[in-house]
Design an enzyme around this catalytic site. Structure first.
Site, PDB file in Angstrom:
ATOM      1  N   GLU A  43      -0.759  -2.225  -1.054  1.00 14.81           N
ATOM      2  CA  GLU A  43       0.173  -1.833  -2.210  1.00 14.81           C
ATOM      3  C   GLU A  43      -0.454  -0.718  -2.833  1.00 14.81           C
ATOM      4  O   GLU A  43      -1.418  -1.123  -3.623  1.00 14.81           O
ATOM      5  CB  GLU A  43       0.618  -3.088  -2.709  1.00 14.81           C
ATOM      6  CG  GLU A  43       1.644  -2.362  -4.126  1.00 14.81           C
ATOM      7  CD  GLU A  43       1.761  -3.756  -4.886  1.00 14.81           C
ATOM      8  OE1 GLU A  43       1.978  -3.519  -6.160  1.00 14.81           O
ATOM      9  OE2 GLU A  43       1.745  -4.944  -4.684  1.00 14.81           O
ATOM     10  N   THR A  72       3.993  -0.692  -8.695  1.00 13.40           N
ATOM     11  CA  THR A  72       4.034   0.141 -10.029  1.00 13.40           C
ATOM     12  C   THR A  72       5.392   0.949 -10.060  1.00 13.40           C
ATOM     13  O   THR A  72       5.253   2.247 -10.514  1.00 13.40           O
ATOM     14  CB  THR A  72       2.726   0.803 -10.732  1.00 13.40           C
ATOM     15  OG1 THR A  72       1.818  -0.136 -10.520  1.00 13.40           O
ATOM     16  CG2 THR A  72       3.103   0.872 -12.150  1.00 13.40           C
ATOM     17  N   LYS A 132       8.344 -10.949  -7.434  1.00 21.15           N
ATOM     18  CA  LYS A 132       6.854 -11.060  -7.913  1.00 21.15           C
ATOM     19  C   LYS A 132       6.817 -11.804  -9.401  1.00 21.15           C
ATOM     20  O   LYS A 132       7.550 -11.297 -10.249  1.00 21.15           O
ATOM     21  CB  LYS A 132       6.087  -9.467  -8.098  1.00 21.15           C
ATOM     22  CG  LYS A 132       4.756  -9.761  -8.269  1.00 21.15           C
ATOM     23  CD  LYS A 132       4.138  -7.994  -8.458  1.00 21.15           C
ATOM     24  CE  LYS A 132       4.698  -7.383  -9.871  1.00 21.15           C
ATOM     25  NZ  LYS A 132       3.782  -6.120  -9.993  1.00 21.15           N
TER      26      LYS A 132
END
Length: 213
Positions: A43, A72, A132
């Site tokens: 990621e 992000t 998440k």
């Protein structure tokens, strides 16, 4: 099926390397080292300058075993850029309905960061399959069991605060996968990134031990 194939591979690999580089070159190098150490899910976060180019470069490697994603991601526009550059899943520190819509449009998994049952339910209602749990260090493994009491079907991936010492606890709690970031890069020194591969291998070996039990 593309969306669920990616999620299935992430679940099988279980460990997601959260890459934060000082620049594009560093992000690419850390990603390669983590992958060589046995972590398939990479990621690349958009807190990295030129993150989209790092994603593009890693995508051009053509390694079908690497599950490349973007982290992000703060808005739908960034999500689309990441997907066009080769990201196969999108992660954000928060839940955003517009990002969910964009990802659904491209059959791309969206893993939003949530910290309450209300946020989790909002995410699920928007078609999110895996949430998440962020920051994981704030809640701990027991939070997953608590949430699964009233919502047994929810899939949670903790990110932040995951270490070799608590990996077993997270796995036993029923975490879908785990995200590791600073633990990967803590031993980098003087431009030598080989420690990332060593740390990655340690996590993979620990996971293998737990799987055998």
């Amino acid at each position: 099926m593309q969306k669920y194939e990616v999620l299935d591979e992430m679940h099988k690999g279980y460990i997601v390397a959260v890459i934060r580089g000082k620049n594009k070159e560093e992000a690419v190098e850390i990603s390669k080292q983590a992958f060589e150490g046995g972590i398939r899910s990479i990621e690349v976060t958009f807190s990295t300058p030129e993150a989209e180019e790092a994603i593009a470069e890693l995508s051009r490697l053509g390694n079908t075993r690497m599950i490349l994603g973007a982290g992000t991601v703060l808005d739908a526009e960034t999500a689309r850029i990441a997907i066009m550059k080769g990201a196969r899943y999108i992660v954000s520190p928060h839940f955003d309905g517009a990002i969910a819509t964009m990802c659904n449009r491209y059959a791309t998994p969206y893993l939003p960061g949530c910290g309450s049952v209300t946020e989790i339910m909002n995410a699920l209602s928007s078609g999110v399959d895996v949430v998440k749990l962020f920051p994981g260090s704030l809640f701990g493994p027991s939070f997953i069991k608590d949430v699964r009491g009233p919502i047994p079907h929810v899939q949670l991936m903790p990110s932040g605060g995951v270490s070799l010492d608590n990996l077993e606890q997270w796995k036993k709690s029923g975490a879908f996968a785990i995200g590791i970031g600073s633990a990967l890069t803590k031993d980098i020194a003087n431009g030598d990134y080989s420690s990332v591969q060593t740390v990655s291998r340690s996590f993979r070996n620990k996971l293998a031990e737990l799987t055998e039990e």
